[in-house]
Design a protein around this motif. Structure first.
Motif, short mmCIF file in Angstrom:
data_model
loop_
_atom_site.label_atom_id
_atom_site.label_comp_id
_atom_site.label_asym_id
_atom_site.label_seq_id
_atom_site.Cartn_x
_atom_site.Cartn_y
_atom_site.Cartn_z
N GLY A 142 -35.88 87.30 -0.89
CA GLY A 142 -35.16 88.26 -0.28
C GLY A 142 -33.91 87.69 0.85
O GLY A 142 -32.70 87.75 -0.22
N GLY A 143 -34.01 87.31 1.23
CA GLY A 143 -32.94 87.37 2.62
C GLY A 143 -32.29 85.23 2.49
O GLY A 143 -31.25 85.27 3.33
N GLY A 144 -33.21 84.25 2.45
CA GLY A 144 -33.23 82.61 2.73
C GLY A 144 -33.02 82.81 4.03
O GLY A 144 -33.65 83.04 4.69
N VAL A 145 -32.40 81.82 4.64
CA VAL A 145 -32.51 80.55 5.28
C VAL A 145 -31.48 82.31 6.48
O VAL A 145 -30.46 81.93 5.79
CB VAL A 145 -32.21 79.81 5.84
N SER A 146 -31.54 82.39 8.43
CA SER A 146 -30.71 83.10 8.66
C SER A 146 -29.33 81.84 8.34
O SER A 146 -29.07 81.97 8.73
CB SER A 146 -31.30 83.47 9.92
N GLU A 147 -28.43 83.11 8.99
CA GLU A 147 -26.99 82.93 9.00
C GLU A 147 -26.52 81.47 9.93
O GLU A 147 -26.50 80.97 9.78
CB GLU A 147 -26.07 83.67 9.09
N GLU A 148 -27.40 82.38 10.69
CA GLU A 148 -27.55 81.10 12.92
C GLU A 148 -27.23 79.89 12.24
O GLU A 148 -27.24 78.85 12.85
CB GLU A 148 -28.14 81.96 13.71
N LEU A 149 -28.95 79.90 11.35
CA LEU A 149 -29.36 78.45 11.48
C LEU A 149 -28.84 77.98 9.74
O LEU A 149 -28.86 76.60 10.37
CB LEU A 149 -30.85 78.13 10.40
N LEU A 150 -28.10 78.57 9.00
CA LEU A 150 -27.55 77.86 8.27
C LEU A 150 -25.96 77.22 8.62
O LEU A 150 -25.50 76.16 8.22
CB LEU A 150 -26.74 78.55 6.73
N ALA A 151 -25.67 78.08 9.36
CA ALA A 151 -24.45 77.24 10.13
C ALA A 151 -24.60 76.02 11.05
O ALA A 151 -23.96 75.23 11.34
CB ALA A 151 -23.94 78.58 11.36
N ALA A 152 -26.41 76.07 11.00
CA ALA A 152 -25.59 74.71 12.11
C ALA A 152 -26.96 74.07 11.41
O ALA A 152 -27.00 72.35 11.93
CB ALA A 152 -27.53 75.27 13.60
N ALA A 153 -27.13 74.08 10.20
CA ALA A 153 -27.69 72.93 9.31
C ALA A 153 -26.89 72.47 8.85
O ALA A 153 -26.17 72.87 7.70
CB ALA A 153 -29.39 73.25 8.71
N GLU A 154 -27.76 71.25 7.98
CA GLU A 154 -26.79 70.76 6.64
C GLU A 154 -27.50 71.69 5.55
O GLU A 154 -29.03 71.67 4.98
CB GLU A 154 -27.04 69.47 6.47
N LYS A 155 -27.07 71.78 4.58
CA LYS A 155 -27.56 72.50 3.24
C LYS A 155 -27.95 71.88 1.92
O LYS A 155 -26.93 71.54 1.87
CB LYS A 155 -26.98 74.05 2.84
N VAL A 156 -29.11 72.21 1.97
CA VAL A 156 -29.92 71.38 0.64
C VAL A 156 -30.58 72.53 -0.32
O VAL A 156 -30.58 73.21 -0.43
CB VAL A 156 -30.81 70.81 1.48
N TYR A 157 -30.42 71.99 -1.59
CA TYR A 157 -30.69 72.38 -2.57
C TYR A 157 -31.86 71.70 -3.89
O TYR A 157 -31.53 70.40 -4.19
CB TYR A 157 -29.75 73.60 -3.49
N ILE A 158 -31.34 72.63 -4.60
CA ILE A 158 -33.32 72.42 -5.72
C ILE A 158 -32.67 71.99 -7.35
O ILE A 158 -32.29 73.94 -7.69
CB ILE A 158 -34.29 72.89 -5.48
N PRO A 159 -31.89 71.66 -7.71
CA PRO A 159 -31.25 71.86 -8.97
C PRO A 159 -32.49 72.36 -9.49
O PRO A 159 -33.59 71.97 -9.99
CB PRO A 159 -30.92 70.37 -9.56
N MET A 160 -31.82 73.25 -10.78
CA MET A 160 -32.90 73.94 -11.43
C MET A 160 -31.66 73.89 -12.96
O MET A 160 -30.88 73.92 -13.00
CB MET A 160 -33.15 75.12 -11.07
N TYR A 161 -32.83 73.73 -14.08
CA TYR A 161 -31.86 73.50 -15.33
C TYR A 161 -32.15 74.18 -16.31
O TYR A 161 -31.84 74.34 -17.33
CB TYR A 161 -32.49 71.90 -16.18
N GLY A 162 -33.38 75.28 -15.58
CA GLY A 162 -34.05 75.89 -17.24
C GLY A 162 -33.45 77.42 -16.74
O GLY A 162 -32.14 77.50 -16.13
N GLU A 163 -33.58 78.39 -17.16
CA GLU A 163 -33.05 80.36 -17.05
C GLU A 163 -33.15 80.82 -15.42
O GLU A 163 -33.40 81.14 -15.29
CB GLU A 163 -33.19 80.59 -17.83
N ALA A 164 -34.40 80.09 -14.94
CA ALA A 164 -34.65 80.89 -13.63
C ALA A 164 -33.82 81.01 -12.38
O ALA A 164 -33.32 79.96 -12.52
CB ALA A 164 -36.38 79.74 -13.34
#
Length: 135
Positions: free
Chosen positions: A90-112
């Motif tokens: 719902g909310g993801g990682v807090s804005e404060e942590l996002l500002a301090a961190a390197e952002k990473v994502y998991i690629p998804m190839y389907g429709e999810a």
């Protein structure tokens, strides 16, 4: 589930920020299948404390995020110490942590549109295991 997965990959511990699940509720204790008692779990930590700890420990601070600046989790160098922040759907990682961190994502190839946080943590943590033990 995340605590159990962290135990399975040999993580050094789990940090739960303020507002996270009650780690000692019956449901959570059962879901950890005993892993709660195999590794340190620290609760009620602020985002600022997480960032300060990561820096003091010499760890890279990573956060999962769907963001244009994020890079695929495969491209992250997990050979060095890493503190990885996972957010709820719902909310993801807090804005404060996002500002301090390197952002990473998991690629998804389907429709999810997303993966739940338990699955996401397993995918990223096992990529770290693959790099550290099998690369």
């Amino acid at each position: 589930t995340i605590i159990r997965t962290a135990d399975a990959v040999g993580a050094d511990g789990v940090i739960l920020t303020k507002g996270s699940v009650d780690v000692f509720s019956d449901k959570t204790v059962r879901a950890t299948m005993g892993s709660l008692f195999h590794l340190p779990v620290v609760t009620d930590v602020s985002a600022e404390e997480v960032a300060t700890f990561a820096q003091a420990a010499g760890c890279q601070l990573l956060a999962t995020a769907l963001d244009e600046q994020a890079k695929q989790h495969f491209a992250v160098d997990f050979g060095k110490g890493s503190l990885i922040a996972f957010g709820n759907e719902g909310g993801g990682v807090s804005e404060e942590l996002l500002a301090a961190a390197e952002k990473v994502y998991i690629p998804m190839y389907g429709e999810a549109e997303s993966l739940n946080v338990g699955v996401s943590s397993a995918v990223v943590l096992y990529e770290a295991v693959r790099q550290r033990h099998f690369a």
